[in-house]
Design a protein around this motif. Sequence first.
Motif, PDB file in Angstrom:
ATOM      1  N   ASN A 203       0.739  -1.268  -0.028  1.00 36.95           N
ATOM      2  CA  ASN A 203       0.085  -0.041  -0.064  1.00 36.95           C
ATOM      3  C   ASN A 203       0.921   1.227  -0.066  1.00 36.95           C
ATOM      4  OD1 ASN A 203      -2.446  -1.470   0.082  1.00 36.95           O
ATOM      5  ND2 ASN A 203      -2.119  -1.702   2.255  1.00 36.95           N
ATOM      6  N   GLY A 204       1.916   1.046  -0.909  1.00 33.19           N
ATOM      7  CA  GLY A 204       2.954   2.436  -0.882  1.00 33.19           C
ATOM      8  C   GLY A 204       3.796   2.674   0.153  1.00 33.19           C
ATOM      9  N   HIS A 205       3.840   1.692   1.155  1.00 30.73           N
ATOM     10  CA  HIS A 205       4.908   1.914   2.337  1.00 30.73           C
ATOM     11  C   HIS A 205       5.673   0.743   2.193  1.00 30.73           C
ATOM     12  CE1 HIS A 205       2.872   5.247   3.766  1.00 30.73           C
ATOM     13  NE2 HIS A 205       1.551   4.657   3.727  1.00 30.73           N
ATOM     14  N   TRP A 206       7.080   0.744   2.571  1.00 29.31           N
ATOM     15  CA  TRP A 206       7.840  -0.225   2.788  1.00 29.31           C
ATOM     16  C   TRP A 206       7.950  -0.843   4.183  1.00 29.31           C
ATOM     17  CZ3 TRP A 206       9.999  -2.131  -1.441  1.00 29.31           C
ATOM     18  CH2 TRP A 206      10.222  -1.455  -2.406  1.00 29.31           C
ATOM     19  N   GLU A 207       7.918  -2.224   4.050  1.00 30.16           N
ATOM     20  CA  GLU A 207       7.704  -2.907   5.288  1.00 30.16           C
ATOM     21  C   GLU A 207       8.778  -4.051   5.245  1.00 30.16           C
ATOM     22  OE1 GLU A 207       3.131  -3.472   6.716  1.00 30.16           O
ATOM     23  OE2 GLU A 207       3.784  -4.648   5.048  1.00 30.16           O
ATOM     24  N   LEU A 208       9.434  -4.586   6.569  1.00 27.59           N
ATOM     25  CA  LEU A 208      10.271  -5.307   6.676  1.00 27.59           C
ATOM     26  C   LEU A 208       9.807  -6.758   6.495  1.00 27.59           C
ATOM     27  CD1 LEU A 208      13.196  -6.060   7.646  1.00 27.59           C
ATOM     28  CD2 LEU A 208      12.268  -6.239  10.080  1.00 27.59           C
ATOM     29  N   ASN A 209      10.715  -7.460   5.556  1.00 27.18           N
ATOM     30  CA  ASN A 209      10.109  -8.719   4.973  1.00 27.18           C
ATOM     31  C   ASN A 209      11.224  -9.882   5.664  1.00 27.18           C
ATOM     32  OD1 ASN A 209      10.590 -11.241   2.749  1.00 27.18           O
ATOM     33  ND2 ASN A 209       8.568 -10.963   3.441  1.00 27.18           N
ATOM     34  N   LEU A 210      10.730 -10.874   6.328  1.00 27.68           N
ATOM     35  CA  LEU A 210      11.759 -11.904   6.917  1.00 27.68           C
ATOM     36  C   LEU A 210      11.781 -13.144   5.776  1.00 27.68           C
ATOM     37  CD1 LEU A 210      10.732 -11.731  10.592  1.00 27.68           C
ATOM     38  CD2 LEU A 210      12.529 -10.333   9.437  1.00 27.68           C
ATOM     39  N   PRO A 211      12.967 -13.073   4.912  1.00 21.65           N
ATOM     40  CA  PRO A 211      12.585 -14.462   4.155  1.00 21.65           C
ATOM     41  C   PRO A 211      12.432 -15.729   4.734  1.00 21.65           C
ATOM     42  CG  PRO A 211      14.571 -13.043   3.923  1.00 21.65           C
ATOM     43  CD  PRO A 211      14.166 -12.500   4.988  1.00 21.65           C
ATOM     44  N   GLN A 212      11.822 -16.474   3.882  1.00 21.91           N
ATOM     45  CA  GLN A 212      11.491 -17.914   4.503  1.00 21.91           C
ATOM     46  C   GLN A 212      12.573 -18.870   4.139  1.00 21.91           C
ATOM     47  OE1 GLN A 212       7.912 -19.286   2.421  1.00 21.91           O
ATOM     48  NE2 GLN A 212       6.575 -17.606   3.104  1.00 21.91           N
ATOM     49  N   ILE A 213      12.857 -19.661   5.115  1.00 20.63           N
ATOM     50  CA  ILE A 213      14.004 -20.522   5.156  1.00 20.63           C
ATOM     51  C   ILE A 213      13.872 -21.667   4.154  1.00 20.63           C
ATOM     52  CG2 ILE A 213      13.225 -22.285   6.737  1.00 20.63           C
ATOM     53  CD1 ILE A 213      16.123 -21.978   8.185  1.00 20.63           C
TER      54      ILE A 213
END
Length: 215
Positions: A203-213
């Motif tokens: 929605n136009g905002h950057w969020e922290l993503n935790l990559p899947q293992i």
Amino acid sequence: MYISAMMKFNFFKSVFLISLTLLLISCGSTSSSGKNADLVKENDKTTTSKPAPEPAKETTTVEEKTTVQKDEYSRAVGNLSVSKDTFEADKAAVMELIDTLSTIMKDMDYQSWLLYVDKESKIYWSKPANLKKAQSKLPVKGLKLKDLQDYFKYVFVPARMGRTVTEIRYESDTYVKAVQITNPSDSPEEEKYTVYYYFVKTNGHWELNLPQIDN
């Protein structure tokens, strides 16, 4: 009387000769002084040194700065259709977010950290099976990851605390990696970097993503 007249004549003659001699000496001295003064002036002109030129100052031209920015932009977007304005805005937002996360990690503030993690990552890393996969890869053997807070304390923070991020790399126009360059190169195949963060735009905002293992 004749003798007296001769004596007067000789007297005036002597005075005249003395006066003439003094006049000639005076003229010669004045001429010599003038020549010496002129010589001194000439010497002054000859010996006066010109000031040394100032060393050239090293400057970075606008063209050079533009080239560096263009190279970084090219490295970041690769073959994706992302405008330069979008890239600059995205990078500024991501770098600001990283600064915030750095403060959160120093304070070990888990609750504040959760505010920046995307929903999908929270769901995935709350599952015991996924935490178990992660704990098997930890350098400290026997450490148990019971929940997402343990993941924050024992996985996320130690891997990123004190690291320096300099650039971003687009995986798509809504997914980027924040990286530290370890081997700069104009060739994508030869360039080496370490990835410390992944961010997803929601929605136009950057969020922290935790990559899947990986399995």
